[in-house]
Design a protein around this motif. Structure first.
Motif, PDB file in Angstrom:
ATOM      1  N   LEU A 632       0.816  -1.272  -0.116  1.00  0.00           N
ATOM      2  CA  LEU A 632       0.039   0.051  -0.222  1.00  0.00           C
ATOM      3  C   LEU A 632       0.956   1.303   0.168  1.00  0.00           C
ATOM      4  N   THR A 633       0.189   2.477  -0.202  1.00  0.00           N
ATOM      5  CA  THR A 633       0.635   3.785  -0.326  1.00  0.00           C
ATOM      6  C   THR A 633       1.165   4.073   1.062  1.00  0.00           C
ATOM      7  N   PRO A 634       2.015   4.952   1.477  1.00  0.00           N
ATOM      8  CA  PRO A 634       2.323   5.385   3.044  1.00  0.00           C
ATOM      9  C   PRO A 634       0.963   5.891   3.598  1.00  0.00           C
ATOM     10  N   ASN A 635       0.063   6.505   2.821  1.00  0.00           N
ATOM     11  CA  ASN A 635      -0.961   6.883   3.445  1.00  0.00           C
ATOM     12  C   ASN A 635      -1.953   5.962   3.771  1.00  0.00           C
ATOM     13  N   GLN A 636      -2.397   4.876   2.842  1.00  0.00           N
ATOM     14  CA  GLN A 636      -2.985   3.772   2.897  1.00  0.00           C
ATOM     15  C   GLN A 636      -2.523   2.690   4.261  1.00  0.00           C
ATOM     16  N   GLN A 637      -0.983   2.760   4.301  1.00  0.00           N
ATOM     17  CA  GLN A 637      -0.511   2.031   5.375  1.00  0.00           C
ATOM     18  C   GLN A 637      -0.830   2.346   6.569  1.00  0.00           C
ATOM     19  N   ASN A 638      -0.966   4.002   6.991  1.00  0.00           N
ATOM     20  CA  ASN A 638      -1.517   4.709   8.040  1.00  0.00           C
ATOM     21  C   ASN A 638      -2.778   3.984   8.518  1.00  0.00           C
ATOM     22  N   ILE A 639      -3.632   3.872   7.321  1.00  0.00           N
ATOM     23  CA  ILE A 639      -5.043   3.495   7.690  1.00  0.00           C
ATOM     24  C   ILE A 639      -5.066   2.251   8.094  1.00  0.00           C
ATOM     25  N   ALA A 640      -4.401   1.252   7.558  1.00  0.00           N
ATOM     26  CA  ALA A 640      -4.345  -0.031   7.583  1.00  0.00           C
ATOM     27  C   ALA A 640      -3.793  -0.618   9.311  1.00  0.00           C
ATOM     28  N   ASN A 641      -2.748   0.403   9.520  1.00  0.00           N
ATOM     29  CA  ASN A 641      -2.332   0.345  10.899  1.00  0.00           C
ATOM     30  C   ASN A 641      -3.428   0.681  12.057  1.00  0.00           C
ATOM     31  N   GLN A 642      -4.027   1.725  11.570  1.00  0.00           N
ATOM     32  CA  GLN A 642      -5.203   2.314  12.407  1.00  0.00           C
ATOM     33  C   GLN A 642      -6.123   1.170  12.774  1.00  0.00           C
ATOM     34  N   ILE A 643      -6.507   0.587  11.590  1.00  0.00           N
ATOM     35  CA  ILE A 643      -7.339  -0.404  11.787  1.00  0.00           C
ATOM     36  C   ILE A 643      -7.209  -1.587  12.662  1.00  0.00           C
ATOM     37  N   ASN A 644      -5.790  -2.012  12.244  1.00  0.00           N
ATOM     38  CA  ASN A 644      -5.197  -3.209  13.044  1.00  0.00           C
ATOM     39  C   ASN A 644      -5.153  -2.741  14.806  1.00  0.00           C
ATOM     40  N   ARG A 645      -4.934  -1.475  15.104  1.00  0.00           N
ATOM     41  CA  ARG A 645      -4.731  -0.994  16.364  1.00  0.00           C
ATOM     42  C   ARG A 645      -6.317  -0.891  17.003  1.00  0.00           C
ATOM     43  N   ARG A 646      -6.766  -2.116  17.668  1.00  0.00           N
ATOM     44  CA  ARG A 646      -8.002  -2.190  18.184  1.00  0.00           C
ATOM     45  C   ARG A 646      -8.004  -2.838  19.604  1.00  0.00           C
ATOM     46  N   THR A 647      -9.350  -2.417  20.217  1.00  0.00           N
ATOM     47  CA  THR A 647      -9.707  -2.992  21.375  1.00  0.00           C
ATOM     48  C   THR A 647     -11.009  -3.851  21.169  1.00  0.00           C
ATOM     49  N   GLU A 648     -10.889  -5.189  21.810  1.00  0.00           N
ATOM     50  CA  GLU A 648     -12.239  -5.863  21.400  1.00  0.00           C
ATOM     51  C   GLU A 648     -12.725  -6.652  22.727  1.00  0.00           C
ATOM     52  N   PHE A 649     -13.968  -6.922  22.698  1.00  0.00           N
ATOM     53  CA  PHE A 649     -14.429  -7.895  23.631  1.00  0.00           C
ATOM     54  C   PHE A 649     -15.355  -8.802  22.935  1.00  0.00           C
ATOM     55  N   ARG A 650     -15.220 -10.111  23.672  1.00  0.00           N
ATOM     56  CA  ARG A 650     -15.986 -11.224  23.250  1.00  0.00           C
ATOM     57  C   ARG A 650     -16.979 -11.750  24.642  1.00  0.00           C
ATOM     58  N   VAL A 651     -18.123 -12.337  24.349  1.00  0.00           N
ATOM     59  CA  VAL A 651     -18.932 -12.747  25.320  1.00  0.00           C
ATOM     60  C   VAL A 651     -18.416 -14.284  25.687  1.00  0.00           C
ATOM     61  N   ILE A 652     -17.893 -14.603  26.771  1.00  0.00           N
ATOM     62  CA  ILE A 652     -17.461 -15.951  27.052  1.00  0.00           C
ATOM     63  C   ILE A 652     -18.659 -17.010  27.584  1.00  0.00           C
ATOM     64  N   LYS A 653     -19.237 -16.336  28.710  1.00  0.00           N
ATOM     65  CA  LYS A 653     -20.285 -17.223  29.137  1.00  0.00           C
ATOM     66  C   LYS A 653     -21.610 -16.293  29.439  1.00  0.00           C
ATOM     67  N   THR A 654     -22.747 -16.962  29.198  1.00  0.00           N
ATOM     68  CA  THR A 654     -24.018 -16.307  29.656  1.00  0.00           C
ATOM     69  C   THR A 654     -24.731 -16.860  30.825  1.00  0.00           C
ATOM     70  N   THR A 655     -24.082 -17.511  31.625  1.00  0.00           N
ATOM     71  CA  THR A 655     -24.443 -18.301  32.870  1.00  0.00           C
ATOM     72  C   THR A 655     -23.966 -17.868  34.095  1.00  0.00           C
ATOM     73  N   TYR A 656     -23.232 -16.711  34.144  1.00  0.00           N
ATOM     74  CA  TYR A 656     -22.443 -16.512  35.262  1.00  0.00           C
ATOM     75  C   TYR A 656     -23.697 -16.059  36.447  1.00  0.00           C
ATOM     76  N   GLY A 657     -23.284 -16.739  37.691  1.00  0.00           N
ATOM     77  CA  GLY A 657     -24.372 -16.520  38.700  1.00  0.00           C
ATOM     78  C   GLY A 657     -25.541 -17.390  38.654  1.00  0.00           C
ATOM     79  N   LEU A 658     -25.783 -17.914  37.654  1.00  0.00           N
ATOM     80  CA  LEU A 658     -26.736 -18.937  37.793  1.00  0.00           C
ATOM     81  C   LEU A 658     -26.461 -20.337  38.193  1.00  0.00           C
ATOM     82  N   GLN A 659     -25.284 -20.727  38.688  1.00  0.00           N
ATOM     83  CA  GLN A 659     -25.127 -22.173  38.887  1.00  0.00           C
ATOM     84  C   GLN A 659     -25.562 -22.416  40.465  1.00  0.00           C
TER      85      GLN A 659
END
Length: 659
Positions: A632-659
């Protein structure tokens, strides 16, 4: 030759003198007609004086132009009045009242800027004048009221109106609301001459009744001794419809004697012969526009009797031992230096009337007055009940917010016509869309609605993910969006204290279970793991998700771009993920529901359809690793790096506190 020349000069002077004498006589005749209120006839004479007076008689021309404007104004022809006033101003009319009158007709024509200029011109020499002050206030008020949400709907009531005549002052005959009586100048069976006051045929009382199909029948003249060759109209009925009060304008020796109030009663379907009622000891005082109270013991009416506030005022008289008591002026909270006319008493005892002295939109406007411990509280009826034209003669169906009124709005010939109005029941409508975190619409979702009025409804959204609910007034609602494979999302709304119809919009974005969800707008200091202030909105939204779904646990994942060493990026991502977890714990989320993980640059983003659409230089399915980014061009590389820099979350369990 000299004698011939002298004779010609003498003849010319005689002609000028005769013409001048003829014009002065015509002017005196016009003034006489004006004094007795025959404005239409007087206006024609003033117009003739203005057209025939020479420029040497500038003040006579200016006076005639001003008086012609007055006649046109009083005959409800503001356009002609404005032209006449301008002619008076051009002729240097010496009385600055011309600016006040010109302002009033400019306001009536809806030219509020010109009206304000003329009001201010008059206020320079009359700074305390209440009419001018109210006029300026009304012009300023017009702009504000135009922005308000209409409280009433107004429609032309064509079934009652005639084409080239006036129809006005509608009133229901009784509480049933199936018979409407109004005044009309349409040609009828009685022999009537055009009024010297208005130039129109004089008024008669007409009635229209509803048939078995609930439709209004063609109006017909009132039967009984009502319609004569005199001017009659502006009726009012007791609640049972058995007693009528109306105005009649008697004439003697071809001269108008003002107006009187007559009454008649009905028995077995027949009306008695109308008889005049006595209100003032002086029988020459004009009384008109009767409005009888619900119990028939108080009569409101209009008069220019001595002791008023200027123009025509509204008075009242109380029935005592079968006789009407001494009239009382309603005071300066109702009456002004202008004209207050056409009173109407509603079922709740409040008073409606029309005025051109209170601040309004121009011409006659309709006002509502409520009796309080401190006198009368007067409010201006908002558009579209009121307009810049004459609006008057309102009537309500018994105990309901619907009825009729009269107005000459939109009529270039100045004819008054009847309009219907109603206050629609407030409607509260909720619409929205249910999507996932990639803004894909979820056509198999449900929306549940629970209200504190007992409402418990569930609706399946349409295939395009949209839904619609009709809400009730004064209710607190909780809404819940549900879809298999996604977390539930809750929201609240209220229709409490909402006094007007309103459309609500509420969209839901559901979080998938087990799939990574990017936390947008999470920001750190460069090369560090400290969260910036700008991240709080997104983090608080995550707090809400966790509190709305107390049985889930999540994993916080942080990713970096390819800049730097693998060891540095791994450590940085782990500490950034932990920073988010620490924020959530401080916000009240249990630590055992949260897991922090850092992945450095080991899991670059795979371009999906949404990213490819947003950034056309990226190919759908491409992995944003070193090899791809280096193409990619330098400007496009900056955008790609920005996309890779991220914070995500995933739902692991849906039964917390129900046991």
């Amino acid at each position: 030759m000299r004698k011939l020349l002298q004779s010609a000069v003498v003849f010319l002077l005689l002609c000028i003198m005769m013409q001048s004498c003829g014009i002065e006589a015509r002017l005196k005749h016009a003034d006489k007609k004006y004094t007795i209120g025959e404005y239409y006839a007087a206006g024609k004479l003033y117009q003739s004086v203005y057209a025939n007076a020479s420029y040497q008689h500038r003040q006579m021309r200016a006076y005639a132009a001003f008086r012609q404007g007055e006649c046109n104004r009083l005959d409800n022809d503001p356009r002609k009045a404005a032209n006449a006033y301008y002619a008076a101003i051009r002729s240097k009319y010496g009385n600055d009242t011309v600016y006040l009158r010109n302002a009033q007709v400019m306001e009536q024509l809806g030219n509020y800027s010109a009206a304000i200029n003329n009001y201010n011109a008059f206020l320079k020499s009359h700074p305390a004048d209440l009419l001018a002050k109210s006029g300026v206030e009304g012009c300023q008020q017009a702009a504000l009221e135009a922005k308000l949400h209409p409280k009433f709907e107004v429609q032309y009531a064509g079934e009652f109106n005639s084409r080239n005549s006036s129809d006005y002052c509608p009133v229901f005959m009784d509480t049933e609301g199936d018979a409407l009586v109004f005044t009309s100048t349409r040609p009828g069976k009685t022999t009537r001459k055009p009024s010297a006051i208005t130039g129109f045929l004089q008024g008669d009382l007409y009635i229209s009744e509803k048939n078995v199909n609930n439709q209004w029948e063609k109006p017909r003249p009132m039967e009984g001794g009502f319609n004569t060759d005199l001017d009659e109209g502006a009726a009012s009925f007791t609640q049972d419809g058995r007693t009528i009060y109306f105005t009649r304008c008697p004439v003697a020796n071809g001269q108008n004697l003002g107006a009187q109030i007559y009454t008649a009663t009905r028995s077995a379907g027949e009306w008695t012969e109308p008889q005049p009622i006595t209100l003032f000891k002086d029988s020459t005082i004009t009384v008109a526009h009767p409005a009888i109270s619900a119990h028939g013991d108080t009569l409101y009416f209009v008069s220019d009797a001595p002791g008023g506030f200027g123009g025509k005022d509204i008075w009242m008289s109380i029935l005592q031992n079968g006789k009407w008591g001494t009239p009382q002026n309603l005071g300066d909270q109702i009456n002004t230096a202008g004209n207050e006319m056409f009173p109407y008493v509603a079922a709740d005892g409040s008073l409606y009337f029309s005025s051109n002295g209170h601040a309004g939109l121009g011409g006659l406007d309709i006002y509502h007055a409520i009796k309080t411990a401190n006198g009368w509280k007067v409010t201006h009826m908002p558009p579209p009940i009121n307009s810049n034209a004459d609006d008057f003669g309102i009537t309500f169906k018994y105990n309901q917010q619907e009825g009729f009124f009269s107005s000459n709005r939109g009529n270039t010939k100045g004819y008054d016509h009847i309009w219907r109005f109603d206050k629609p029941v407030n409607a509260y409508v909720l619409t929205g869309t249910v999507t996932d975190n990639h803004r894909q619409r979820l056509g198999d979702a449900l929306v549940r609605l629970i209200g504190n009025d007992g409402t418990n409804a569930k609706i399946r959204v349409k295939k395009d993910g949209t839904y619609r609910f009709s809400l009730s007034p004064n209710v607190e609602y909780v809404l819940l969006a549900l879809c298999r494979g996604y977390l539930n999302q809750a929201n609240r709304l209220s229709t409490e204290k909402v006094k007007e119809s309103k459309n609500y919009s509420l969209n839901f974005t559901l979080i998938p279970i087990g799939k990574p969800v990017e936390l947008e707008n999470i920001f750190y200091d460069f090369g560090k793991w400290t969260l910036t202030k700008d991240s709080e909105t997104a983090l608080n939204a995550l707090v809400k998700i966790l509190k709305d779904n107390p049985n889930i646990t999540i994993e916080l994942d942080s990713h970096t771009d390819h800049v730097g060493t693998a060891e540095f990026n791994q450590t940085l991502s782990e500490k950034r993920a932990q920073s988010v977890v620490d924020y959530l714990i401080q916000a009240g989320i249990s630590a055992d529901r949260l897991t922090a993980k850092g992945f450095g640059f080991s899991q670059p983003v795979t371009v999906d359809a949404a990213l490819a659409k947003k950034y056309p230089f990226l190919k759908e399915g491409a992995i944003l690793n070193d090899a791809y980014i280096n193409t990619l061009t330098p400007n496009q590389q900056n955008i790609a790096n920005q996309i890779n820099r991220r914070t995500e979350f995933r739902v692991i369990k849906t039964t917390y506190g129900l046991q």
